[in-house]
Design an enzyme around this catalytic site. Structure first.
Site, mmCIF file in Angstrom:
data_model
loop_
_atom_site.group_PDB
_atom_site.id
_atom_site.type_symbol
_atom_site.label_atom_id
_atom_site.label_comp_id
_atom_site.label_asym_id
_atom_site.label_seq_id
_atom_site.Cartn_x
_atom_site.Cartn_y
_atom_site.Cartn_z
ATOM 1 N N THR A 1 0.857 -1.176 0.000
ATOM 2 C CA THR A 1 0.000 0.000 0.000
ATOM 3 C C THR A 1 0.901 1.237 0.000
ATOM 4 O O THR A 1 1.955 1.261 0.647
ATOM 5 C CB THR A 1 -1.023 -0.018 1.152
ATOM 6 O OG1 THR A 1 -1.878 1.122 1.005
ATOM 7 C CG2 THR A 1 -0.373 0.017 2.522
ATOM 8 N N GLU A 2 0.482 2.250 -0.780
ATOM 9 C CA GLU A 2 1.336 3.392 -1.077
ATOM 10 C C GLU A 2 1.838 4.104 0.171
ATOM 11 O O GLU A 2 2.904 4.712 0.168
ATOM 12 C CB GLU A 2 0.580 4.430 -1.932
ATOM 13 C CG GLU A 2 0.228 3.976 -3.329
ATOM 14 C CD GLU A 2 -1.167 3.410 -3.421
ATOM 15 O OE1 GLU A 2 -1.486 2.483 -2.641
ATOM 16 O OE2 GLU A 2 -1.948 3.877 -4.253
ATOM 17 N N ASN A 3 1.041 4.080 1.234
ATOM 18 C CA ASN A 3 1.410 4.836 2.417
ATOM 19 C C ASN A 3 2.413 4.102 3.310
ATOM 20 O O ASN A 3 2.583 4.466 4.468
ATOM 21 C CB ASN A 3 0.163 5.230 3.214
ATOM 22 C CG ASN A 3 -0.707 4.057 3.578
ATOM 23 O OD1 ASN A 3 -0.930 3.175 2.757
ATOM 24 N ND2 ASN A 3 -1.192 4.032 4.794
ATOM 25 N N SER B 1 8.444 3.782 -0.621
ATOM 26 C CA SER B 1 7.232 3.148 -1.137
ATOM 27 C C SER B 1 7.120 3.332 -2.649
ATOM 28 O O SER B 1 6.783 2.406 -3.387
ATOM 29 C CB SER B 1 6.003 3.740 -0.451
ATOM 30 O OG SER B 1 4.832 3.101 -0.901
#
Lengths: 229, 235
Positions: free
Chosen positions: A52-54, A94
């Site tokens: 997940t990007e975060n 990320s």
């Protein structure tokens, strides 16, 4: 003509179909909303690592209500969980994973997909407030970019089109579409039909598609578990 | 050497009108709520704020916008469960918006902190976001040139810190905080716990103290998502 709403696949069925193509050991990013459902239908025996990007890799399912820790969320701002093997990292790392081509698969939603693989999924172009998030990074750099989507819009217009009229998220990036009626690959700037639900004829499917459908090697039946709604 | 301060206010008050301020956080996690609220109390105006989002509810960044202190927002995703404050300001032309793809935003900040003025990325090539940006081909693929992003101040949130500014973070609350710490002239950090040097295993330090100018301990810090679920409003 038959009523499409009666025969089309549910979002869960589309997600199930997309999940069948994700190999054991794959690193996968799922877009916010509908694409997140793909995580629920991983075939047994395969271990897939979700990104997940975060800044989380290898996260677990949503916690029980009341058990949320709101410092542990996904890019859709929903609570997730930690499990054995989870890792945390900052945003530049990320997106090094994304931009550096380390993700095996990204699955996103779509407003329009063109026969050359162009994707429009971030802005309708009709005003409103634009919001792109990580979609432009993901579609340009994941090793494989697939879309899960209804085959047509709520108004009945094709989502698979000759060229996108909405603002692009990325150019020539999509290679497979899992729609509510079919599985379509993009090869050599053409839509190649791989699978369709048995309840629709080729001609009817073509009528609901905004560009020519090619059938290079025959078309398989698209059959999903019926209890997924 | 001791960069700790007793309260946010004594260091936040150096932020002048017109400053560019990076604020950590993503969605409801990782925002330095107490530092943002101190900035609201301080009242600096005409700020340019860099954040992934545009605030949620009526606390933190949303409250800063609601107070009319932000002239421009640089972000990737100005939507949220409750972006009412930003949407109203935007529609009333009270706030300018620069949309940056999330990975490009992160790398622009990283480059700002690393002294790299520009870089090439495939992200957004061929889209309206790339309009006007130089394009160059590398190994047969097209890339657009993006510039570094720097700030006058960064407001960040960590978990544990020491008086040198060495810091750790908590799960997904890390997000933009460590890179923003590197990209500002003055980085102000809040942590839940200050320990003596050595209290953080050097192997576990995420942000080395060289990137942090002021550190304030905020025990049991407010969590943005929890504040919003409680429908909190600031001030």
């Amino acid at each position: 003509m038959i009523e499409i709403s009666d025969i089309k696949l549910s979002n869960a069925q589309i997600a199930w179909r997309a999940a069948q193509d994700i190999h054991d050991g794959a690193y996968v990013n799922l877009g916010i909303g509908f694409p997140e459902m793909v995580a629920s239908y991983q075939p047994e025996g395969r271990e897939v690592i979700f990104h997940t990007e975060n800044g989380v890799l290898g996260f677990g399912a949503a916690p029980a209500p009341g058990e949320e820790d709101w410092d542990l969320i996904n890019a859709g701002k929903k609570a997730i969980t930690q499990k054995l093997g989870t890792s945390f990292f900052h945003h530049a790392d990320s997106f090094a994973m994304v931009r550096g081509g380390h993700l095996d698969v990204a699955i996103l939603g779509a407003y329009q997909i063109a026969q050359n693989g162009d994707l429009a999924n971030w802005s309708t172009g009709k005003g409103g407030i634009p919001a792109v998030g990580g979609a432009m990074d993901l579609v340009q750099s994941a090793k494989r970019v697939a879309v899960v989507t209804d085959h047509i819009t709520k108004k009945g217009d094709p989502k698979l089109v000759e060229s996108c009229t909405m603002p692009l998220t990325g150019v020539g990036c999509v290679t497979r579409i899992y729609s509510s009626l079919a599985v379509v690959d993009i090869e050599g700037n053409r839509f190649v039909l791989r699978e369709k639900i048995p309840a629709i004829s080729f001609d009817d499917l073509q009528a609901l598609t905004g560009a020519e459908l090619y059938t290079n090697e025959g078309v398989d039946d698209l059959i999903c578990p019926e209890d997924l709604v | 050497m001791d960069i700790t301060v007793a309260t946010p206010h004594e260091v936040i008050q150096q932020i002048p009108d017109g400053a560019t301020v990076m604020i950590g956080g993503f969605g409801g996690s990782g925002a330095p709520i107490e530092l943002i609220h101190a900035l609201i109390d301080h009242g600096a105006k005409h700020l340019t704020v860099v954040n992934n989002n545009a605030g949620n509810g009526h606390v933190g960044l949303a409250a800063l916008i609601e107070q009319g202190q932000v002239d421009k927002l640089i972000c990737s995703f100005p939507r949220s469960a409750d972006p009412t404050v930003f949407v109203e300001a935007y529609k009333a032309n009270k706030i300018a918006l620069e949309i940056v793809p999330q990975g490009t935003l992160a790398e622009r900040i990283r480059c700002g902190g690393a002294g790299i003025p520009a870089f090439y990325t495939p992200t957004a090539y061929g889209t309206e976001v790339a309009e006007g940006k130089p394009v160059e081909e590398f190994e047969g693929r097209s890339y657009i040139r993006e510039r570094w992003l720097k700030a006058d101040f960064a407001l960040i949130k960590g978990d544990v810190g020491d008086r040198h500014g060495n810091m750790t973070y908590r799960m997904a609350a890390r997000n933009f905080n460590p890179i923003m710490a590197t990209a500002a002239k003055v980085t102000i950090a809040q942590v839940s716990r200050v320990v003596d040097p050595g209290g953080i295993d050097p192997e576990h330090v995420v942000t080395p103290g060289i990137f942090v100018n002021h550190l304030v301990e905020i025990r049991n810090p407010a969590q943005e998502e929890e504040l919003n679920r409680a429908e909190a409003v600031y001030p």
